[in-house]
Design an enzyme around this catalytic site. Structure first.
Site, PDB file in Angstrom:
ATOM      1  N   GLN A 126      40.644  11.305  15.063  1.00 34.23           N
ATOM      2  CA  GLN A 126      41.035  11.625  16.442  1.00 34.23           C
ATOM      3  C   GLN A 126      42.013  12.792  16.429  1.00 34.23           C
ATOM      4  O   GLN A 126      43.088  12.702  15.828  1.00 34.23           O
ATOM      5  CB  GLN A 126      41.688  10.402  17.088  1.00 34.23           C
ATOM      6  CG  GLN A 126      42.189  10.617  18.509  1.00 34.23           C
ATOM      7  CD  GLN A 126      43.006   9.442  19.001  1.00 34.23           C
ATOM      8  OE1 GLN A 126      43.983   9.043  18.370  1.00 34.23           O
ATOM      9  NE2 GLN A 126      42.626   8.877  20.128  1.00 34.23           N
ATOM     10  N   TYR A 128      44.313  14.506  18.689  1.00 33.93           N
ATOM     11  CA  TYR A 128      45.041  14.552  19.956  1.00 33.93           C
ATOM     12  C   TYR A 128      46.377  15.289  19.802  1.00 33.93           C
ATOM     13  O   TYR A 128      46.565  16.370  20.321  1.00 33.93           O
ATOM     14  CB  TYR A 128      45.278  13.128  20.477  1.00 33.93           C
ATOM     15  CG  TYR A 128      44.159  12.551  21.301  1.00 33.93           C
ATOM     16  CD1 TYR A 128      42.868  13.064  21.234  1.00 33.93           C
ATOM     17  CD2 TYR A 128      44.369  11.472  22.158  1.00 33.93           C
ATOM     18  CE1 TYR A 128      41.832  12.529  21.985  1.00 33.93           C
ATOM     19  CE2 TYR A 128      43.341  10.931  22.912  1.00 33.93           C
ATOM     20  CZ  TYR A 128      42.078  11.462  22.823  1.00 33.93           C
ATOM     21  OH  TYR A 128      41.059  10.929  23.578  1.00 33.93           O
ATOM     22  N   GLU A 244      42.440   2.044  22.860  1.00 35.88           N
ATOM     23  CA  GLU A 244      43.326   2.258  21.720  1.00 35.88           C
ATOM     24  C   GLU A 244      44.545   1.352  21.797  1.00 35.88           C
ATOM     25  O   GLU A 244      44.917   0.694  20.824  1.00 35.88           O
ATOM     26  CB  GLU A 244      43.777   3.725  21.668  1.00 35.88           C
ATOM     27  CG  GLU A 244      44.763   4.016  20.548  1.00 35.88           C
ATOM     28  CD  GLU A 244      45.221   5.462  20.506  1.00 35.88           C
ATOM     29  OE1 GLU A 244      46.034   5.774  19.618  1.00 35.88           O
ATOM     30  OE2 GLU A 244      44.776   6.259  21.337  1.00 35.88           O
ATOM     31  N   GLU A 374      58.457   4.051  25.322  1.00 31.82           N
ATOM     32  CA  GLU A 374      59.146   4.519  26.526  1.00 31.82           C
ATOM     33  C   GLU A 374      58.142   5.086  27.533  1.00 31.82           C
ATOM     34  O   GLU A 374      58.238   4.841  28.739  1.00 31.82           O
ATOM     35  CB  GLU A 374      60.189   5.585  26.153  1.00 31.82           C
ATOM     36  CG  GLU A 374      61.399   5.051  25.398  1.00 31.82           C
ATOM     37  CD  GLU A 374      61.130   4.827  23.915  1.00 31.82           C
ATOM     38  OE1 GLU A 374      62.008   4.295  23.224  1.00 31.82           O
ATOM     39  OE2 GLU A 374      60.026   5.198  23.441  1.00 31.82           O
TER      40      GLU A 374
END
Length: 387
Positions: A126, A128, A244, A374
């Site tokens: 992946q 990203y 995910e 967060e």
């Protein structure tokens, strides 16, 4: 708290358990339990063993080659996989890009990529995060320029899990610029052996090689390597992220770790006068961890029920991401405390020592990757609670 499954589900569990005990490669289980690094050949053989039995893409609909299991069967299977000590399935193919492909891809793309993902013969990574775009993923600058039906890719992806084992990478690339930074991002697939692609290992604090940098310099792929519409990659990525973040739960693995902690704490180290489990403070925290896993399990069932209709688990998956990662970190703190008295002595259960330390150190990153906790709290506040 104990979940009770229907008798037919327990029959299914017995079938799965027996298969893992008799059919799955025992040398891979032994290597994984010992904490040894798996080679690409090990990973491929492990996942192809599952794929050959139709048990790799367990959450896929039957029309795309999945087993057609319900949520309870999927859940029990995951529990038994972790109970048996089978390596965790690399999620980038079957859990991440697979659902994007069969939901948004063309018929030609489904025929091209789904079989290799489903049978475990083709590995995926992946692409990203970038050095300047992690939690603020929409700020990515990786570019894909289209000319005469060919995309030219340039940029730098980082923290790329399992790229050393992968054949393909799916990535987010900026193909145009809109008023919002989420606009103009496309979802593109690229072979990792393409000219101009460089994979560099990142060795983490636990000494493991799970992460990589992937650099692209004038890499070309045909336009049909783009999934869905140009500029809609952000939408597809959010669909993927629901799967995910829910995949972090790993209830079976957490229960196995708790059993390991309790086994260490209930033993008497050489030269010691009392067991750690007899310490009221430690015993209370261990109970607290067990309750946290029970609570996580209930939350997973509630959120995964959204998949019954074939849809995404949605923004509520952020709840699972927070609970799962914080619970894992809490358990590994207890694990190190319980293992400490056995340093220099033989521990009462397998898996102690370096692997326990690696679990603790590796777990520090869980509340950061996949979108920091967060960030997940902001998502819950805005999109789930409507604040």
């Amino acid at each position: 708290m104990h979940l009770k499954f229907a008798p037919e589900t327990e029959t299914f569990r017995a079938h799965v358990r027996a298969w893992f005990e008799t059919e799955f490669p025992k040398d891979i289980i032994a290597k994984y339990k010992a904490g040894e690094a798996l080679t690409t050949a090990d990973v491929r053989r492990s996942e192809m063993a599952l794929g050959a039995n139709g048990w790799l893409a367990t959450a896929w609909p039957k029309e795309y080659g999945g087993p057609g299991w319900g949520i309870e069967e999927q859940y029990v299977f995951d529990e038994e996989l972790e109970r048996a000590g089978v390596p965790t399935v690399t999620p980038m193919g079957v859990i991440y890009v697979g659902p994007v492909l069969y939901t948004f891809g063309s018929d030609a793309q489904k025929a091209r990529w789904l079989p290799g993902i489903r049978d475990g013969s083709v590995g995926w990574a992946q692409g990203y995060s970038e050095p300047g775009a992690g939690s603020d993923l929409a700020s990515l600058e990786f570019s894909a320029v289209l000319k005469d039906g060919v995309y030219t890719l340039n940029g730098h992806k980082i923290w790329t899990s399992a790229a050393q084992h992968a054949d393909w990478i799916f990535l987010l690339a900026r193909t145009s610029r809109g008023e919002k930074k989420q606009e103009g991002i496309s979802f593109i697939c690229c072979p990792l052996d393409a000219p101009g692609v460089t994979v560099k290992p990142i060795i983490s604090i636990d000494g493991a090689h799970a992460l990589n940098e992937v650099l692209f310099e004038d890499v070309t792929v045909p336009e049909d390597c783009r999934i869905g519409e140009a500029g809609k990659g952000w939408t597809y990525s959010q669909y993927l992220l629901g799967f995910e973040r829910t995949s972090y739960a790993r209830i079976g693995g957490k229960r196995a770790m708790l059993r390991h902690v309790r086994g260490l704490a209930s033993a008497l180290p050489e030269g010691a006068n009392e067991r750690l489990i007899d310490d009221a403070g430690f015993a209370a925290r261990l109970t607290q961890a067990e309750i946290a896993v029970d609570g996580l399990e209930m939350t997973v069932f509630r959120i995964l029920s959204a998949q019954v209709s074939g849809g995404s688990v949605g923004d509520a998956s952020s709840t699972v991401k927070i609970l799962a990662t914080e619970t894992h970190q809490f358990i590994t703190q207890l694990l190190l405390e319980a293992a400490g008295p056995f340093v220099g002595h033989r521990a009462p259960s397998a898996g102690s020592g370096p692997r326990d330390v690696a679990s603790y150190l590796g777990g520090r990153a869980q509340s950061i990757y996949g979108g920091t906790n967060e960030i997940q709290k902001n998502i819950i506040a805005r999109k789930v609670l409507g604040l």
